[in-house]
Design an enzyme around this catalytic site. Structure first.
Site, mmCIF file in Angstrom:
data_model
loop_
_atom_site.group_PDB
_atom_site.id
_atom_site.type_symbol
_atom_site.label_atom_id
_atom_site.label_comp_id
_atom_site.label_asym_id
_atom_site.label_seq_id
_atom_site.Cartn_x
_atom_site.Cartn_y
_atom_site.Cartn_z
ATOM 1 N N LYS A 162 47.510 43.381 20.602
ATOM 2 C CA LYS A 162 47.524 43.897 21.676
ATOM 3 C C LYS A 162 45.838 42.926 20.920
ATOM 4 O O LYS A 162 45.361 43.280 21.753
ATOM 5 C CB LYS A 162 47.718 44.997 22.147
ATOM 6 C CG LYS A 162 48.795 44.861 22.617
ATOM 7 C CD LYS A 162 49.641 46.382 23.369
ATOM 8 C CE LYS A 162 50.435 46.791 23.736
ATOM 9 N NZ LYS A 162 51.573 46.367 23.184
HETATM 10 C C1 LIG Z 1 53.008 46.557 23.433
HETATM 11 C C2 LIG Z 1 53.969 46.659 22.253
HETATM 12 C C3 LIG Z 1 54.793 46.226 22.124
HETATM 13 C C4 LIG Z 1 55.470 45.281 23.729
HETATM 14 O O1 LIG Z 1 54.403 43.701 24.521
HETATM 15 P P1 LIG Z 1 54.904 43.735 26.140
HETATM 16 O O2 LIG Z 1 53.767 42.682 26.077
HETATM 17 O O3 LIG Z 1 54.924 44.851 26.249
HETATM 18 O O4 LIG Z 1 56.257 43.133 26.204
HETATM 19 C C5 LIG Z 1 55.287 45.739 21.035
HETATM 20 N N1 LIG Z 1 55.337 46.342 19.957
HETATM 21 C C6 LIG Z 1 54.060 46.105 20.024
HETATM 22 C C7 LIG Z 1 53.409 47.635 18.902
HETATM 23 C C8 LIG Z 1 53.422 47.005 21.278
HETATM 24 O O5 LIG Z 1 51.882 47.341 20.521
#
Ligand SMILES: *Cc1c(COP(=O)(O)O)cnc(C)c1O
Length: 465
Positions: free
Chosen positions: A112
């Site tokens: 993220k």
């Molecule tokens: C947020 C997250 C996901 C999922 O991603 P999306 O964009 O919500 O599908 C997968 N793995 C990790 C470690 C995350 O932080």
């Protein structure tokens, strides 16, 4: 580039307004009016660029009438300059045609950061130019919160409130949020699930008077600018594996559908992507959808991959919009049905189109642990539970063996030390810059799952600043 809502009733906006608005006023999500596209030779010309230069080229068509190119360049350089690996998103070969893209070299060790570090700077840039302030309200199942806080901390024009489900995020995840001492950061532990938090955020946004009074804004995965920044690493990986001359597939551990939707955007822009495998844990609403055509809510089950513990994948609405021929009325009626009855179904061409491109693979916690253990014993690769789901989904995704597949490693193993230790016998160490995380004081407020009470908390804290 202009942006339209997936529900067709909100004003058409430019990039800067979409950035600040997050959710559209009709409850929909903003998407570009049309997908910009690169020709084969334009894609070939992107080979060999640095991550930052590639990011400028990929994002420019989405922002060109609102952000000057020199500003975009500066923001992108600053953003990816703070990452902990020179390649930003290094690609590692795991097997003949299986690759791992490490997306955990940002400040909070999860993918993220790739979008949120950019978003925080973009917000600052646009707000400063306008002389405005915003209140960011977001819900997190764990990783978004810390990444958003790192992106917004100490920025004068921003107050940030992050809601997380009390007791349902890992200690590392909680501490990454609650140990940030900045006065503009407010962490709230809500007595409820992640979906309760997300619903509370949505309710605040739908409360127009409140939204306008505090100039509310979102950084959770419904914000278009996050999707846009994530498109870059799909280009990055595909170019390294031979695009545009050779197709590639991606395997993405998925919760809210934001990450994999960015891959879909890259494909719409001309990148030859053959298929997406969606990895899910036992919260498998998407996997069930691709199997049956029916999108049906169930309760949330806590798992060892908590960032994917969701009941609803909000960003799927953006794909749905394309699947039904960009008919906002149809999206609105499906979403209303979904909200009222917890289910809707697709059939015919929209479902066939979705199934041609996406496939779901689910893993139980037991399977996930086995996968972590096997990759560690087999080749010393220590995967976090989310990344392990992505890797195994790539292996089991029934893909064309001639096509290279990139599994996205969405978190560093040290973010989920208990599960990783349990599965591999190895305690994953935090990187040195975070080694004292457990010694830093925490600061957060526990509140009931009640929108009026949460709004009152926002009011009180903003007034105090
Ligand atoms: C947020 C997250 C996901 C999922 O991603 P999306 O964009 O919500 O599908 C997968 N793995 C990790 C470690 C995350 O932080």
């Amino acid at each position: 580039m202009k942006y339209v809502s997936t529900r067709g009733k909100a004003p058409v906006l430019g990039f800067d307004d979409v950035l600040l608005a997050g959710l559209a006023r009709d409850g929909g999500l903003y998407v570009p009016e049309s997908w910009p596209s690169f020709s084969r030779s334009e894609i070939a010309a992107l080979r060999g660029l640095s991550y930052a230069d590639l990011a400028v080229r990929v994002m420019a068509p989405f922002v060109e009438d609102t952000i000057a190119e020199a500003d975009l360049k500066r923001i992108v350089r600053e953003t990816y300059g703070v990452f902990g690996h020179k390649a930003v998103a290094p690609l590692k070969q795991l097997d003949g045609n299986l690759w791992l893209m490490e997306l955990f070299h940002g400040p909070t060790l999860a993918f993220k950061d790739y979008a949120l570090q950019f978003l925080g700077r973009m917000f600052d840039h646009v707000l400063t130019k306008r002389g405005e302030r915003v209140t960011i309200v977001g819900a997190t199942s764990g990783d978004t919160g810390s990444a958003a806080i790192e992106a917004c901390r100490d920025r004068d024009a921003i107050d940030i409130f992050i809601l997380f489900p009390n007791g349902r995020v890992s200690d590392v995840q909680r501490r990454q949020m609650t140990t940030v001492p900045s006065a503009n950061v407010h962490c709230v532990a809500v007595d409820g699930t992640f979906d309760d938090c997300q619903d509370a955020v949505k309710a605040m946004f739908n409360h127009t008077a409140f939204r306008d009074e505090f100039n509310l804004s979102a950084v959770n995965s419904i914000n278009w600018a996050r999707i846009m920044a994530q498109v870059v690493y799909y280009f990055w990986a595909a170019l390294r594996l031979g695009a545009p001359d050779r197709p590639v597939a991606f395997s993405v551990p998925t919760g809210n559908f934001g990450n994999v939707f960015a891959g879909y955007v890259a494909m719409k822009m001309g990148l030859p992507i053959e298929r997406f495998v969606i990895g899910s844990n036992s919260n498998d609403i998407l996997t069930r959808f691709f199997e049956t055509g029916s999108m049906t809510m169930e309760g949330v089950h806590p798992t060892i991959s908590p960032s994917m513990d969701i009941q609803v994948s909000s960003n799927f609405e953006r794909l749905l919009f394309d699947l039904v021929g960009r008919d906002g009325e149809q999206v609105e009626s499906l979403m209303n049905r979904f909200r009222q009855s917890g289910t809707y179904a697709l059939e015919g061409t929209p479902l066939a189109d979705a199934r041609r491109l996406f496939r779901g693979v689910r893993l139980s916690d037991e399977q996930t642990k086995t996968v972590i253990g096997q990759w560690y014993q087999g080749c010393g690769e220590l995967l976090d539970p989310h990344s392990a789901i992505g890797v195994d989904a790539a292996v089991r995704g029934d893909l064309d063996p001639a096509v290279p597949v990139v599994a996205l490693a969405t978190a560093h193993p040290a973010k989920f030390p208990a599960a990783v230790k349990d599965a591999s016998g190895v305690h994953p160490a935090l990187p040195p810059r975070m080694a004292d995380l457990f010694d830093r004081p925490e600061r957060f407020t526990v509140l009931p799952n009640d929108v009026a009470g949460l709004e009152a908390f926002v009011r009180e804290k903003v007034a105090a600043r």
